[in-house]
Design a protein around this motif. Structure first.
Motif, PDB file in Angstrom:
ATOM      1  N   SER A  37       0.780  -1.157  -0.067  1.00 16.42           N
ATOM      2  CA  SER A  37      -0.049  -0.071   0.017  1.00 16.42           C
ATOM      3  C   SER A  37       1.000   1.288  -0.095  1.00 16.42           C
ATOM      4  CB  SER A  37      -0.847   0.032   1.272  1.00 16.42           C
ATOM      5  OG  SER A  37      -1.805  -1.150   1.496  1.00 16.42           O
ATOM      6  N   VAL A  38       0.741   2.062  -0.612  1.00 19.69           N
ATOM      7  CA  VAL A  38       1.505   3.222  -1.068  1.00 19.69           C
ATOM      8  C   VAL A  38       0.493   4.614  -0.585  1.00 19.69           C
ATOM      9  CG1 VAL A  38       2.649   4.850  -2.621  1.00 19.69           C
ATOM     10  CG2 VAL A  38       2.711   2.162  -2.967  1.00 19.69           C
ATOM     11  N   ASP A  39       1.152   5.445   0.232  1.00 15.59           N
ATOM     12  CA  ASP A  39       0.491   6.643   0.701  1.00 15.59           C
ATOM     13  C   ASP A  39       1.049   7.815  -0.013  1.00 15.59           C
ATOM     14  OD1 ASP A  39      -1.094   5.203   2.610  1.00 15.59           O
ATOM     15  OD2 ASP A  39       0.499   5.462   4.227  1.00 15.59           O
ATOM     16  N   VAL A  40       0.277   8.666  -0.661  1.00 14.51           N
ATOM     17  CA  VAL A  40       0.829   9.822  -0.998  1.00 14.51           C
ATOM     18  C   VAL A  40       0.254  11.054  -0.630  1.00 14.51           C
ATOM     19  CG1 VAL A  40       1.226   8.795  -3.499  1.00 14.51           C
ATOM     20  CG2 VAL A  40      -0.864   9.823  -3.259  1.00 14.51           C
ATOM     21  N   LEU A  41       0.895  12.000  -0.441  1.00 14.44           N
ATOM     22  CA  LEU A  41       0.305  13.325   0.110  1.00 14.44           C
ATOM     23  C   LEU A  41      -0.073  14.320  -0.729  1.00 14.44           C
ATOM     24  CD1 LEU A  41       0.966  14.862   3.429  1.00 14.44           C
ATOM     25  CD2 LEU A  41       1.500  16.266   1.523  1.00 14.44           C
ATOM     26  N   LEU A  42      -1.203  14.941  -1.086  1.00 11.10           N
ATOM     27  CA  LEU A  42      -1.529  15.905  -2.067  1.00 11.10           C
ATOM     28  C   LEU A  42      -2.055  17.401  -1.398  1.00 11.10           C
ATOM     29  CD1 LEU A  42      -1.394  16.938  -4.912  1.00 11.10           C
ATOM     30  CD2 LEU A  42      -3.597  15.845  -5.139  1.00 11.10           C
ATOM     31  N   GLY A  43      -1.606  18.470  -1.423  1.00  5.74           N
ATOM     32  CA  GLY A  43      -2.381  19.420  -1.020  1.00  5.74           C
ATOM     33  C   GLY A  43      -1.977  20.523  -1.976  1.00  5.74           C
ATOM     34  N   ALA A  44      -3.120  21.217  -2.352  1.00  9.26           N
ATOM     35  CA  ALA A  44      -3.175  22.353  -3.385  1.00  9.26           C
ATOM     36  C   ALA A  44      -4.057  23.524  -2.998  1.00  9.26           C
ATOM     37  CB  ALA A  44      -3.590  21.648  -4.746  1.00  9.26           C
ATOM     38  N   ALA A  45      -3.555  24.729  -3.100  1.00 11.13           N
ATOM     39  CA  ALA A  45      -4.367  25.830  -3.212  1.00 11.13           C
ATOM     40  C   ALA A  45      -4.881  26.071  -4.549  1.00 11.13           C
ATOM     41  CB  ALA A  45      -3.718  26.958  -2.917  1.00 11.13           C
ATOM     42  N   ASP A  46      -6.076  25.433  -4.912  1.00  2.89           N
ATOM     43  CA  ASP A  46      -6.571  25.625  -6.378  1.00  2.89           C
ATOM     44  C   ASP A  46      -6.817  24.129  -6.652  1.00  2.89           C
ATOM     45  OD1 ASP A  46      -8.044  27.137  -7.645  1.00  2.89           O
ATOM     46  OD2 ASP A  46      -6.229  28.579  -8.264  1.00  2.89           O
ATOM     47  N   ASP A  47      -6.298  23.659  -7.769  1.00  4.11           N
ATOM     48  CA  ASP A  47      -6.525  22.515  -8.420  1.00  4.11           C
ATOM     49  C   ASP A  47      -5.302  21.395  -8.557  1.00  4.11           C
ATOM     50  OD1 ASP A  47      -9.399  23.185  -8.444  1.00  4.11           O
ATOM     51  OD2 ASP A  47      -9.055  23.603 -10.865  1.00  4.11           O
ATOM     52  N   ALA A  48      -5.290  20.267  -8.316  1.00  6.60           N
ATOM     53  CA  ALA A  48      -4.285  19.385  -8.550  1.00  6.60           C
ATOM     54  C   ALA A  48      -4.666  18.033  -8.611  1.00  6.60           C
ATOM     55  CB  ALA A  48      -3.313  19.451  -7.443  1.00  6.60           C
ATOM     56  N   TRP A  49      -3.952  16.959  -9.376  1.00  9.82           N
ATOM     57  CA  TRP A  49      -4.384  15.862  -9.683  1.00  9.82           C
ATOM     58  C   TRP A  49      -3.047  14.984  -9.782  1.00  9.82           C
ATOM     59  CZ3 TRP A  49      -5.595  19.988 -12.689  1.00  9.82           C
ATOM     60  CH2 TRP A  49      -7.088  20.590 -12.567  1.00  9.82           C
ATOM     61  N   VAL A  50      -3.014  13.606  -9.412  1.00 10.82           N
ATOM     62  CA  VAL A  50      -2.138  12.812  -9.191  1.00 10.82           C
ATOM     63  C   VAL A  50      -2.388  11.616  -9.992  1.00 10.82           C
ATOM     64  CG1 VAL A  50      -0.276  11.610  -8.064  1.00 10.82           C
ATOM     65  CG2 VAL A  50      -1.051  13.786  -7.438  1.00 10.82           C
ATOM     66  N   TRP A  51      -1.597  11.255 -10.910  1.00 12.72           N
ATOM     67  CA  TRP A  51      -1.680   9.774 -11.719  1.00 12.72           C
ATOM     68  C   TRP A  51      -0.562   9.049 -11.418  1.00 12.72           C
ATOM     69  CZ3 TRP A  51      -3.784  14.127 -13.781  1.00 12.72           C
ATOM     70  CH2 TRP A  51      -5.018  14.168 -14.720  1.00 12.72           C
ATOM     71  N   ILE A  52      -0.703   7.588 -11.013  1.00 10.28           N
ATOM     72  CA  ILE A  52       0.327   6.696 -11.069  1.00 10.28           C
ATOM     73  C   ILE A  52      -0.157   5.697 -11.869  1.00 10.28           C
ATOM     74  CG2 ILE A  52       1.434   5.093  -9.410  1.00 10.28           C
ATOM     75  CD1 ILE A  52       1.080   6.995  -7.082  1.00 10.28           C
ATOM     76  N   GLY A  53       0.756   5.428 -12.944  1.00  8.03           N
ATOM     77  CA  GLY A  53       0.411   4.621 -13.976  1.00  8.03           C
ATOM     78  C   GLY A  53      -0.804   5.239 -14.749  1.00  8.03           C
ATOM     79  N   ASP A  54      -1.708   4.594 -15.154  1.00  2.00           N
ATOM     80  CA  ASP A  54      -2.593   5.134 -15.982  1.00  2.00           C
ATOM     81  C   ASP A  54      -3.860   5.492 -15.128  1.00  2.00           C
ATOM     82  OD1 ASP A  54      -1.262   4.840 -18.250  1.00  2.00           O
ATOM     83  OD2 ASP A  54      -2.292   2.940 -18.675  1.00  2.00           O
ATOM     84  N   GLU A  55      -3.719   5.339 -13.994  1.00  2.00           N
ATOM     85  CA  GLU A  55      -4.904   5.577 -13.118  1.00  2.00           C
ATOM     86  C   GLU A  55      -4.607   6.979 -12.359  1.00  2.00           C
ATOM     87  OE1 GLU A  55      -7.072   3.544  -8.874  1.00  2.00           O
ATOM     88  OE2 GLU A  55      -5.229   2.614 -10.178  1.00  2.00           O
ATOM     89  N   ARG A  56      -5.865   7.804 -12.143  1.00  2.00           N
ATOM     90  CA  ARG A  56      -5.688   8.790 -11.282  1.00  2.00           C
ATOM     91  C   ARG A  56      -6.129   8.609  -9.879  1.00  2.00           C
ATOM     92  NH1 ARG A  56      -9.859  13.351 -12.896  1.00  2.00           N
ATOM     93  NH2 ARG A  56     -11.262  11.927 -11.763  1.00  2.00           N
ATOM     94  N   VAL A  57      -4.962   9.075  -9.085  1.00  2.00           N
ATOM     95  CA  VAL A  57      -5.271   8.431  -7.335  1.00  2.00           C
ATOM     96  C   VAL A  57      -5.672   9.563  -6.428  1.00  2.00           C
ATOM     97  CG1 VAL A  57      -3.490   6.343  -7.984  1.00  2.00           C
ATOM     98  CG2 VAL A  57      -2.505   8.578  -7.270  1.00  2.00           C
ATOM     99  N   ALA A  58      -5.547  10.742  -7.137  1.00  2.00           N
ATOM    100  CA  ALA A  58      -5.612  11.931  -6.044  1.00  2.00           C
ATOM    101  C   ALA A  58      -5.928  13.037  -6.770  1.00  2.00           C
ATOM    102  CB  ALA A  58      -4.376  12.217  -5.139  1.00  2.00           C
ATOM    103  N   THR A  59      -7.069  13.699  -6.069  1.00  7.83           N
ATOM    104  CA  THR A  59      -7.695  15.212  -6.755  1.00  7.83           C
ATOM    105  C   THR A  59      -8.086  16.253  -5.694  1.00  7.83           C
ATOM    106  OG1 THR A  59      -8.620  13.877  -8.567  1.00  7.83           O
ATOM    107  CG2 THR A  59      -9.571  15.711  -8.240  1.00  7.83           C
ATOM    108  N   GLN A  60      -7.646  17.258  -5.875  1.00  9.03           N
ATOM    109  CA  GLN A  60      -8.035  18.201  -4.897  1.00  9.03           C
ATOM    110  C   GLN A  60      -8.484  19.477  -5.979  1.00  9.03           C
ATOM    111  OE1 GLN A  60      -5.529  19.442  -2.038  1.00  9.03           O
ATOM    112  NE2 GLN A  60      -5.911  17.765  -0.606  1.00  9.03           N
ATOM    113  N   THR A  61      -9.707  20.054  -5.819  1.00  8.68           N
ATOM    114  CA  THR A  61     -10.242  20.900  -6.679  1.00  8.68           C
ATOM    115  C   THR A  61     -10.791  21.942  -6.072  1.00  8.68           C
ATOM    116  OG1 THR A  61     -12.155  19.645  -7.139  1.00  8.68           O
ATOM    117  CG2 THR A  61     -10.474  19.579  -8.703  1.00  8.68           C
ATOM    118  N   ASP A  62     -10.816  23.152  -6.542  1.00  7.99           N
ATOM    119  CA  ASP A  62     -11.622  24.318  -5.667  1.00  7.99           C
ATOM    120  C   ASP A  62     -11.018  24.766  -4.482  1.00  7.99           C
ATOM    121  OD1 ASP A  62     -12.991  24.743  -8.208  1.00  7.99           O
ATOM    122  OD2 ASP A  62     -14.509  23.386  -7.674  1.00  7.99           O
ATOM    123  N   SER A  63      -9.996  24.472  -3.877  1.00  9.60           N
ATOM    124  CA  SER A  63      -9.388  24.732  -2.555  1.00  9.60           C
ATOM    125  C   SER A  63      -8.929  26.146  -2.503  1.00  9.60           C
ATOM    126  CB  SER A  63      -8.513  23.680  -2.154  1.00  9.60           C
ATOM    127  OG  SER A  63      -8.194  23.697  -0.959  1.00  9.60           O
TER     128      SER A  63
END
Length: 91
Positions: A13-39
């Protein structure tokens, strides 16, 4: 946009940390694994994914749109992995 590779040596199991003031997305391989929007505020969250052994491309995209401040935070914070960064020419 930022890219790297994630080397996974065993089922984990892999833990990724994502924080964004606005919009951000993370893909690992072909899968979007994290999303933050409108922050309006950079509030990091941890996302957990299951991966099998292998090497996976990592792509982080950020869009500064409406927030009064801009910021992005991304880290791999857990799991038996290595994050491999691309090499850049010194020119």
């Amino acid at each position: 946009q930022w890219t790297a590779w994630l080397r996974v040596r065993s089922n984990t199991s892999v833990d990724v940390l994502l924080g964004a003031a606005d919009d951000a997305w993370v893909w690992i391989g072909d899968e979007r694994v994290a999303t933050q929007t409108d922050s309006e505020v950079l509030m990091p969250e941890v996302y957990t994914i299951s991966l099998r052994p292998g090497v996976y491309p990592v792509e982080v995209r950020y869009a500064h749109r409406l927030a009064t401040s801009a910021g992005l935070r991304f880290r791999v914070v857990g799991g038996e992995t290595e994050l491999c960064y691309p090499e850049f020419d010194e020119q």
